[in-house]
Design a protein around this motif. Structure first.
Motif, PDB file in Angstrom:
ATOM      1  N   PRO A   1      11.117 -70.389  -2.295  1.00 19.90           N
ATOM      2  CA  PRO A   1      10.517 -71.731  -2.190  1.00 19.90           C
ATOM      3  C   PRO A   1      11.364 -72.682  -1.351  1.00 19.90           C
ATOM      4  O   PRO A   1      10.816 -73.512  -0.616  1.00 19.90           O
ATOM      5  CB  PRO A   1      10.439 -72.187  -3.649  1.00 19.90           C
ATOM      6  CG  PRO A   1      10.273 -70.916  -4.420  1.00 19.90           C
ATOM      7  CD  PRO A   1      11.131 -69.918  -3.695  1.00 19.90           C
TER       8      PRO A   1
ATOM      9  N   TYR B   1       9.934 -74.317   1.990  1.00 18.99           N
ATOM     10  CA  TYR B   1       9.911 -75.772   2.168  1.00 18.99           C
ATOM     11  C   TYR B   1      10.601 -76.167   3.479  1.00 18.99           C
ATOM     12  O   TYR B   1      10.089 -76.986   4.245  1.00 18.99           O
ATOM     13  CB  TYR B   1      10.604 -76.423   0.977  1.00 18.99           C
ATOM     14  CG  TYR B   1      10.819 -77.911   1.094  1.00 18.99           C
ATOM     15  CD1 TYR B   1       9.775 -78.812   0.893  1.00 18.99           C
ATOM     16  CD2 TYR B   1      12.085 -78.434   1.385  1.00 18.99           C
ATOM     17  CE1 TYR B   1       9.981 -80.187   0.986  1.00 18.99           C
ATOM     18  CE2 TYR B   1      12.299 -79.793   1.481  1.00 18.99           C
ATOM     19  CZ  TYR B   1      11.244 -80.661   1.288  1.00 18.99           C
ATOM     20  OH  TYR B   1      11.452 -82.015   1.394  1.00 18.99           O
TER      21      TYR B   1
ATOM     22  N   THR C   1       4.115 -76.587  -0.228  1.00 22.47           N
ATOM     23  CA  THR C   1       5.002 -75.973  -1.221  1.00 22.47           C
ATOM     24  C   THR C   1       4.409 -76.071  -2.617  1.00 22.47           C
ATOM     25  O   THR C   1       4.461 -75.113  -3.398  1.00 22.47           O
ATOM     26  CB  THR C   1       6.399 -76.615  -1.179  1.00 22.47           C
ATOM     27  OG1 THR C   1       6.944 -76.508   0.139  1.00 22.47           O
ATOM     28  CG2 THR C   1       7.351 -75.914  -2.149  1.00 22.47           C
TER      29      THR C   1
ATOM     30  N   LEU D   1       8.866 -77.288  -5.783  1.00 23.10           N
ATOM     31  CA  LEU D   1       9.060 -78.310  -4.742  1.00 23.10           C
ATOM     32  C   LEU D   1      10.254 -79.180  -5.101  1.00 23.10           C
ATOM     33  O   LEU D   1      11.113 -79.450  -4.247  1.00 23.10           O
ATOM     34  CB  LEU D   1       7.815 -79.173  -4.592  1.00 23.10           C
ATOM     35  CG  LEU D   1       8.003 -80.442  -3.737  1.00 23.10           C
ATOM     36  CD1 LEU D   1       8.307 -80.086  -2.294  1.00 23.10           C
ATOM     37  CD2 LEU D   1       6.773 -81.341  -3.823  1.00 23.10           C
TER      38      LEU D   1
END
Length: 327
Positions: A148, A152, A203, A212
């Motif tokens: 993640p 991002y 995200t 996020l």
């Protein structure tokens, strides 16, 4: 994919994930050309734009037999899905039009039915390269393939031109919201309002609001006012991605039992700084941090300082980092 498709629904059209190897593995080459290939002429295959471009006199490279016949394989997949799953529509990028319509032709000739094709223009980057799995530097939806944090960062680092395009394609923001964001970005491009909103929206959609928040927190590690607690909350994958390329040294865990002195940590045992004297000078100037916390020469690094039970982050000034790997 379960974040986007419902595989557990009781509806007749619930999502199903299949593998074409399951129905291709027992078909021999002779069976395939006899039962499938005879229905499609070479003239029909040669007429495809994707084929003609590769066989044009100005083409830089030719076309292999595998590439030429692939449209038959993909076309047969569509036929099989039509016959066994009542699938009548195949979607794809515009470069797949020829392969998909070969499938609709097989459905007409062999299945006696109608299949439909729906394609959309290929998404390209500002430099003209294709946005897709075969291009370098792209990302996966699976968190095990692209974390993640890296996911991002990918969107956060897109160019202004790409961000304006992607926010229209990959988010569900309204036309008015997007126009306001573009105007805001044009007035202050350095604040990267478009990229930030793009990264946040995608995200959350692909991962979650919690992921996020973690990714945004991780982004402050290098460029913001992070704390030791922030570092220790990072998972190992994210920690290593943030400090990818940072110099490292390995020490044994036993050396932390009674505490590793700062001179040893900075110079004698790691080589982060060139000499013990340089280490002492930097410590006296209050420019050394352990896990983002300023330390003095009397500080001892102990097991309680470990991040993910394995790492210690050393820092000189604002930009010089060094990672101790404890084994």
């Amino acid at each position: 994919l379960s974040r986007f498709l419902d595989f557990d629904s009781d509806e007749d059209n619930a999502a199903v994930l299949v593998n074409n190897y399951d129905w291709m593995k027992n078909i021999t080459f002779l069976d395939f050309i006899r039962d499938v290939g005879k229905h499609i002429t070479v003239n029909y295959m040669m007429a495809k734009d994707s084929v003609k471009k590769r066989l044009d006199a100005d083409a830089k490279e030719g076309m292999s037999f595998t590439e030429f016949t692939y449209q038959l394989v993909q076309g047969y997949d569509f036929l099989y899905l039509y016959q066994n799953y009542n699938c009548t529509l195949q979607m794809g990028g515009s470069d797949q039009w020829g392969n998909i319509t070969t499938g609709t032709e097989l459905i007409r000739r062999i299945g006696g039915g109608k299949g439909f094709a729906l394609t959309c223009p290929l998404i390209t980057k500002a430099d003209g390269t294709k946005f897709g799995k075969t291009e370098q530097g792209n990302i996966w939806l699976d968190a095990h393939r692209t974390s993640p944090y890296r996911f991002y960062q990918y969107w956060l680092n897109t160019s202004d031109q790409d961000a304006e395009k992607y926010i229209k394609i990959f988010t569900f923001l309204s036309k008015a919201e997007i126009e306001n964001l573009i105007e805001e970005h044009q007035q202050a491009p350095h604040q990267r309002a478009l990229q930030k909103r793009l990264a946040e929206e995608i995200t959350v959609m692909v991962h979650s609001k919690g992921e996020l928040d973690n990714a945004m927190m991780a982004s402050t590690i290098l460029f913001g006012k992070a704390t030791s607690e922030n570092l220790k909350n990072l998972d190992e994958t994210t920690f290593l991605e943030i400090f990818e390329g940072v110099p490292q040294a390995t020490i044994s865990k036993e050396e932390l039992t009674n505490g590793l002195d700062m001179i040893g940590a900075l110079a004698a045992k790691t080589g982060f700084l060139n000499s013990n004297g340089e280490a002492r000078r930097e410590l006296k100037q209050n420019s050394i941090s352990v896990n983002k916390e300023k330390v003095s020469e009397t500080y001892l690094i102990k097991e309680s300082d470990l991040i993910n039970d394995r790492y210690v982050l050393l820092q000189r000034g604002k930009k010089n980092y060094f990672v101790l790997v404890v084994t």
